[in-house]
Design a protein around this motif. Structure first.
Motif, PDB file in Angstrom:
ATOM      1  N   SER A  54     -32.932 -32.022 -62.994  1.00 49.19           N
ATOM      2  CA  SER A  54     -32.617 -32.483 -61.636  1.00 49.19           C
ATOM      3  C   SER A  54     -31.164 -32.946 -61.547  1.00 49.19           C
ATOM      4  O   SER A  54     -30.487 -32.700 -60.538  1.00 49.19           O
ATOM      5  CB  SER A  54     -33.563 -33.596 -61.196  1.00 49.19           C
ATOM      6  OG  SER A  54     -33.422 -34.732 -62.035  1.00 49.19           O
ATOM      7  N   ALA A  55     -30.651 -33.584 -62.608  1.00 47.87           N
ATOM      8  CA  ALA A  55     -29.243 -34.004 -62.607  1.00 47.87           C
ATOM      9  C   ALA A  55     -28.331 -32.783 -62.614  1.00 47.87           C
ATOM     10  O   ALA A  55     -27.302 -32.762 -61.935  1.00 47.87           O
ATOM     11  CB  ALA A  55     -28.954 -34.890 -63.811  1.00 47.87           C
ATOM     12  N   MET A  56     -28.720 -31.750 -63.373  1.00 46.71           N
ATOM     13  CA  MET A  56     -27.910 -30.539 -63.434  1.00 46.71           C
ATOM     14  C   MET A  56     -27.901 -29.822 -62.084  1.00 46.71           C
ATOM     15  O   MET A  56     -26.856 -29.347 -61.639  1.00 46.71           O
ATOM     16  CB  MET A  56     -28.422 -29.598 -64.525  1.00 46.71           C
ATOM     17  CG  MET A  56     -27.517 -28.406 -64.740  1.00 46.71           C
ATOM     18  SD  MET A  56     -28.048 -27.356 -66.088  1.00 46.71           S
ATOM     19  CE  MET A  56     -27.855 -28.451 -67.463  1.00 46.71           C
ATOM     20  N   MET A  57     -29.047 -29.794 -61.417  1.00 48.50           N
ATOM     21  CA  MET A  57     -29.109 -29.155 -60.106  1.00 48.50           C
ATOM     22  C   MET A  57     -28.273 -29.934 -59.088  1.00 48.50           C
ATOM     23  O   MET A  57     -27.599 -29.339 -58.242  1.00 48.50           O
ATOM     24  CB  MET A  57     -30.555 -29.044 -59.623  1.00 48.50           C
ATOM     25  CG  MET A  57     -31.376 -28.033 -60.416  1.00 48.50           C
ATOM     26  SD  MET A  57     -30.643 -26.387 -60.428  1.00 48.50           S
ATOM     27  CE  MET A  57     -30.841 -25.926 -58.738  1.00 48.50           C
ATOM     28  N   MET A  58     -28.276 -31.269 -59.196  1.00 47.78           N
ATOM     29  CA  MET A  58     -27.484 -32.077 -58.286  1.00 47.78           C
ATOM     30  C   MET A  58     -25.993 -31.826 -58.531  1.00 47.78           C
ATOM     31  O   MET A  58     -25.215 -31.696 -57.589  1.00 47.78           O
ATOM     32  CB  MET A  58     -27.804 -33.564 -58.452  1.00 47.78           C
ATOM     33  CG  MET A  58     -27.112 -34.418 -57.417  1.00 47.78           C
ATOM     34  SD  MET A  58     -27.616 -36.161 -57.298  1.00 47.78           S
ATOM     35  CE  MET A  58     -28.153 -36.602 -58.905  1.00 47.78           C
ATOM     36  N   GLN A  59     -25.597 -31.732 -59.786  1.00 46.73           N
ATOM     37  CA  GLN A  59     -24.198 -31.440 -60.111  1.00 46.73           C
ATOM     38  C   GLN A  59     -23.801 -30.053 -59.594  1.00 46.73           C
ATOM     39  O   GLN A  59     -22.703 -29.868 -59.067  1.00 46.73           O
ATOM     40  CB  GLN A  59     -23.965 -31.524 -61.621  1.00 46.73           C
ATOM     41  CG  GLN A  59     -24.020 -32.929 -62.164  1.00 46.73           C
ATOM     42  CD  GLN A  59     -23.948 -32.957 -63.683  1.00 46.73           C
ATOM     43  OE1 GLN A  59     -24.015 -31.926 -64.336  1.00 46.73           O
ATOM     44  NE2 GLN A  59     -23.833 -34.157 -64.231  1.00 46.73           N
ATOM     45  N   THR A  60     -24.696 -29.087 -59.738  1.00 47.61           N
ATOM     46  CA  THR A  60     -24.424 -27.734 -59.254  1.00 47.61           C
ATOM     47  C   THR A  60     -24.260 -27.728 -57.731  1.00 47.61           C
ATOM     48  O   THR A  60     -23.349 -27.096 -57.197  1.00 47.61           O
ATOM     49  CB  THR A  60     -25.560 -26.780 -59.665  1.00 47.61           C
ATOM     50  OG1 THR A  60     -25.727 -26.823 -61.078  1.00 47.61           O
ATOM     51  CG2 THR A  60     -25.274 -25.355 -59.238  1.00 47.61           C
ATOM     52  N   ALA A  61     -25.122 -28.457 -57.043  1.00 48.99           N
ATOM     53  CA  ALA A  61     -25.027 -28.542 -55.581  1.00 48.99           C
ATOM     54  C   ALA A  61     -23.733 -29.230 -55.158  1.00 48.99           C
ATOM     55  O   ALA A  61     -23.075 -28.797 -54.204  1.00 48.99           O
ATOM     56  CB  ALA A  61     -26.229 -29.283 -55.012  1.00 48.99           C
ATOM     57  N   GLN A  62     -23.348 -30.294 -55.861  1.00 47.40           N
ATOM     58  CA  GLN A  62     -22.106 -30.991 -55.535  1.00 47.40           C
ATOM     59  C   GLN A  62     -20.903 -30.093 -55.772  1.00 47.40           C
ATOM     60  O   GLN A  62     -19.946 -30.089 -54.983  1.00 47.40           O
ATOM     61  CB  GLN A  62     -21.982 -32.276 -56.345  1.00 47.40           C
ATOM     62  CG  GLN A  62     -22.944 -33.363 -55.906  1.00 47.40           C
ATOM     63  CD  GLN A  62     -22.922 -34.568 -56.837  1.00 47.40           C
ATOM     64  OE1 GLN A  62     -22.465 -34.496 -57.972  1.00 47.40           O
ATOM     65  NE2 GLN A  62     -23.454 -35.677 -56.350  1.00 47.40           N
ATOM     66  N   LEU A  63     -20.935 -29.324 -56.849  1.00 47.04           N
ATOM     67  CA  LEU A  63     -19.841 -28.402 -57.149  1.00 47.04           C
ATOM     68  C   LEU A  63     -19.731 -27.333 -56.059  1.00 47.04           C
ATOM     69  O   LEU A  63     -18.633 -27.033 -55.589  1.00 47.04           O
ATOM     70  CB  LEU A  63     -20.057 -27.751 -58.509  1.00 47.04           C
ATOM     71  CG  LEU A  63     -18.991 -26.751 -58.934  1.00 47.04           C
ATOM     72  CD1 LEU A  63     -17.666 -27.468 -59.168  1.00 47.04           C
ATOM     73  CD2 LEU A  63     -19.412 -26.011 -60.175  1.00 47.04           C
ATOM     74  N   ALA A  64     -20.859 -26.793 -55.636  1.00 46.18           N
ATOM     75  CA  ALA A  64     -20.849 -25.779 -54.580  1.00 46.18           C
ATOM     76  C   ALA A  64     -20.337 -26.367 -53.264  1.00 46.18           C
ATOM     77  O   ALA A  64     -19.565 -25.728 -52.542  1.00 46.18           O
ATOM     78  CB  ALA A  64     -22.247 -25.204 -54.397  1.00 46.18           C
ATOM     79  N   GLN A  65     -20.729 -27.601 -52.959  1.00 43.68           N
ATOM     80  CA  GLN A  65     -20.271 -28.251 -51.731  1.00 43.68           C
ATOM     81  C   GLN A  65     -18.769 -28.507 -51.781  1.00 43.68           C
ATOM     82  O   GLN A  65     -18.057 -28.255 -50.809  1.00 43.68           O
ATOM     83  CB  GLN A  65     -21.027 -29.564 -51.535  1.00 43.68           C
ATOM     84  CG  GLN A  65     -20.703 -30.268 -50.242  1.00 43.68           C
ATOM     85  CD  GLN A  65     -21.488 -31.555 -50.080  1.00 43.68           C
ATOM     86  OE1 GLN A  65     -21.991 -32.120 -51.047  1.00 43.68           O
ATOM     87  NE2 GLN A  65     -21.597 -32.023 -48.850  1.00 43.68           N
TER      88      GLN A  65
END
Length: 147
Positions: A54-65
């Protein structure tokens, strides 16, 4: 005589992403490079202490944003440059007052526009003045007044 030259400043799209593997403003790593890095991290993680998905997915979403916001800002800068170019071209033959680069003022008719990477430059009676230094615009038949 109206002279309009093209240059790197008009419609330049250097640095804009062109696809999945394109460079971004995130340290030069594109989305393809990021995915490779993420897969390598998963492959070589410690099996006794796995990463939190879940932390990795949140980091991925933040990077995409962040990447999307940077692309939007880049497009807005390009659009502003194009608007300035069109506005500067529309001043040819128009009487203007502007601040000279030496701190004085320039008054006269815009004879030509030259485009540079820093933006449009107006030729006012043989003196070049950056477009953003214009302080007053008048109809061609209006008298020149001291500001």
């Amino acid at each position: 005589m109206t002279t309009i030259s093209s240059g790197a400043g008009i419609g330049a799209t250097a640095g804009l992403p062109t696809g999945d593997g394109a460079l971004s403003a995130l340290g030069g790593m594109g989305s393809g490079g990021f995915l490779e890095l993420m897969v390598a991290q998963l492959r070589y993680q410690n099996p006794m202490a796995p990463s939190d998905p879940s932390a990795m997915m949140m980091q991925t979403a933040q990077l995409a944003q962040l990447d999307a916001i940077q692309q939007l800002a880049s497009l807005q800068r390009r659009d502003l440059g194009l608007q300035n170019a069109v506005a500067a071209a529309g001043l040819v033959g128009t009487t203007v007052n502007a601040l000279a680069t030496d701190g004085g003022t320039v008054q006269g008719v815009v004879d030509a526009v030259r485009y540079t990477t820093l933006g449009p430059v107006l030729d006012i009676g043989g003196q070049e003045v950056p477009f953003d230094h214009v302080t007053e615009i008048r109809k061609p038949d209006a008298p020149i007044t001291d500001a």
